[in-house]
Design a protein around this motif. Structure first.
Motif, short mmCIF file in Angstrom:
data_model
loop_
_atom_site.label_atom_id
_atom_site.label_comp_id
_atom_site.label_asym_id
_atom_site.label_seq_id
_atom_site.Cartn_x
_atom_site.Cartn_y
_atom_site.Cartn_z
N ALA A 1 1.69 -1.96 -1.51
CA ALA A 1 0.55 -1.13 -1.13
C ALA A 1 0.61 -0.78 0.36
CB ALA A 1 -0.76 -1.85 -1.45
N ALA A 2 0.95 -1.77 1.18
CA ALA A 2 1.05 -1.53 2.62
C ALA A 2 2.16 -0.53 2.92
CB ALA A 2 1.29 -2.84 3.35
N ALA A 3 3.29 -0.67 2.23
CA ALA A 3 4.42 0.25 2.45
C ALA A 3 4.04 1.68 2.06
CB ALA A 3 5.63 -0.22 1.65
N ILE A 4 3.39 1.82 0.91
CA ILE A 4 2.96 3.15 0.46
C ILE A 4 1.98 3.76 1.45
CG2 ILE A 4 1.64 4.38 -1.32
CD1 ILE A 4 2.82 2.37 -3.35
N ALA A 5 1.04 2.93 1.91
CA ALA A 5 0.03 3.42 2.85
C ALA A 5 0.66 3.91 4.14
CB ALA A 5 -0.98 2.31 3.14
N ARG A 6 1.67 3.20 4.61
CA ARG A 6 2.34 3.62 5.85
C ARG A 6 3.11 4.91 5.64
NH1 ARG A 6 3.53 -2.14 6.26
NH2 ARG A 6 2.24 -3.08 7.89
N ARG A 7 3.83 5.00 4.51
CA ARG A 7 4.60 6.20 4.24
C ARG A 7 3.71 7.44 4.12
NH1 ARG A 7 7.18 2.96 0.53
NH2 ARG A 7 6.24 4.08 -1.21
N GLN A 8 2.55 7.26 3.49
CA GLN A 8 1.64 8.37 3.27
C GLN A 8 0.64 8.52 4.42
OE1 GLN A 8 -0.11 8.40 -0.64
NE2 GLN A 8 1.78 7.79 -1.63
N GLN A 9 0.81 7.69 5.45
CA GLN A 9 -0.04 7.75 6.64
C GLN A 9 -1.52 7.59 6.29
OE1 GLN A 9 1.11 11.45 8.55
NE2 GLN A 9 2.86 10.48 9.54
N LEU A 10 -1.78 6.67 5.35
CA LEU A 10 -3.16 6.35 4.99
C LEU A 10 -3.76 5.38 6.00
CD1 LEU A 10 -2.80 5.89 1.13
CD2 LEU A 10 -3.35 7.96 2.41
N ILE A 11 -2.87 4.69 6.74
CA ILE A 11 -3.32 3.77 7.79
C ILE A 11 -2.50 4.07 9.03
CG2 ILE A 11 -4.05 1.95 6.21
CD1 ILE A 11 -1.43 0.52 6.73
N SER A 12 -3.03 3.68 10.16
CA SER A 12 -2.33 3.96 11.42
C SER A 12 -1.41 2.80 11.75
CB SER A 12 -3.34 4.17 12.53
OG SER A 12 -4.20 3.06 12.66
#
Length: 200
Positions: free
Chosen positions: A189-200
């Protein structure tokens, strides 16, 4: 960043070993070792979201690692490579390919009694099929806040204390986040969020 730096250092050490050999001297074991090292380094960068490789580059590296380890004949090592490869395939949205790779790994893991791999494969197999990529608007503000803390490595208990909510409530939010992102684990989930720039 510290982990990526350490891994890059190990990668450099590995390259120095390879450089000591002339072309053609590197046998099946060395080629398998080298391919797996390259694949693991790319995976770390992908998971960390730091100089992350393109998806096709990551998948190609793991396909090559699978081929080289199989050619060398390292049966337990091949099961481990296929387990990781299947996880990456699924994270990239290739559910069918992931299942094929995971089934091969599972067969070997059962035969050899490799319980850690079986546990990992069981978790992978239980992951809901990802229908679509998440967008930033699919997460609520609270979910985005919790996802940021998950990506920072916080446990549910730590997140609950920081946000003044119960651990059970955090667990519900995390489950919802995994479902929305189509992720099978907090790390994914963290990897996906970083790739999709959902988190900074």
């Amino acid at each position: 960043p510290a982990l990526v730096e350490a891994v890059d250092g190990l990668h450099s050490d590995g390259e120095q070993v390879v450089a000591q050999y002339e072309p053609g001297e590197w046998g099946p074991e060395g080629r398998a070792w080298t391919a797996r090292l390259e694949a693991e380094v790319l995976r770390v960068h992908w998971l960390a979201g730091i100089d992350a490789p393109p998806q096709e580059t990551l998948l190609a590296a793991w396909e090559r690692a699978e081929q080289q380890v199989e050619a060398y004949g390292d049966v337990p090592g091949l099961a481990a490579v296929r387990t990781t490869y299947a996880t990456i395939q699924r994270a990239m949205g290739d559910v069918a390919g992931s299942r094929v790779t995971a089934d091969k790994a599972r067969t070997t893991a059962k035969r050899l009694g490799l319980q850690p791999l079986l546990d990992e494969l069981r978790s992978l197999g239980a992951t809901a099929v990802k229908q679509q990529q998440a967008t930033s608007t699919s997460l609520t503000p609270r979910e985005s806040e919790i996802l940021t803390l998950v990506a920072a490595g916080r446990s549910n208990g730590e997140i609950g204390k920081q946000l003044f909510i119960s651990t059970k409530t955090v667990s519900v939010h995390v489950s919802n986040i995994l479902g929305k992102l189509g992720a099978g684990s907090r790390t994914e989930a963290a990897a996906i969020a970083r790739r999709q720039q959902l988190i900074s």
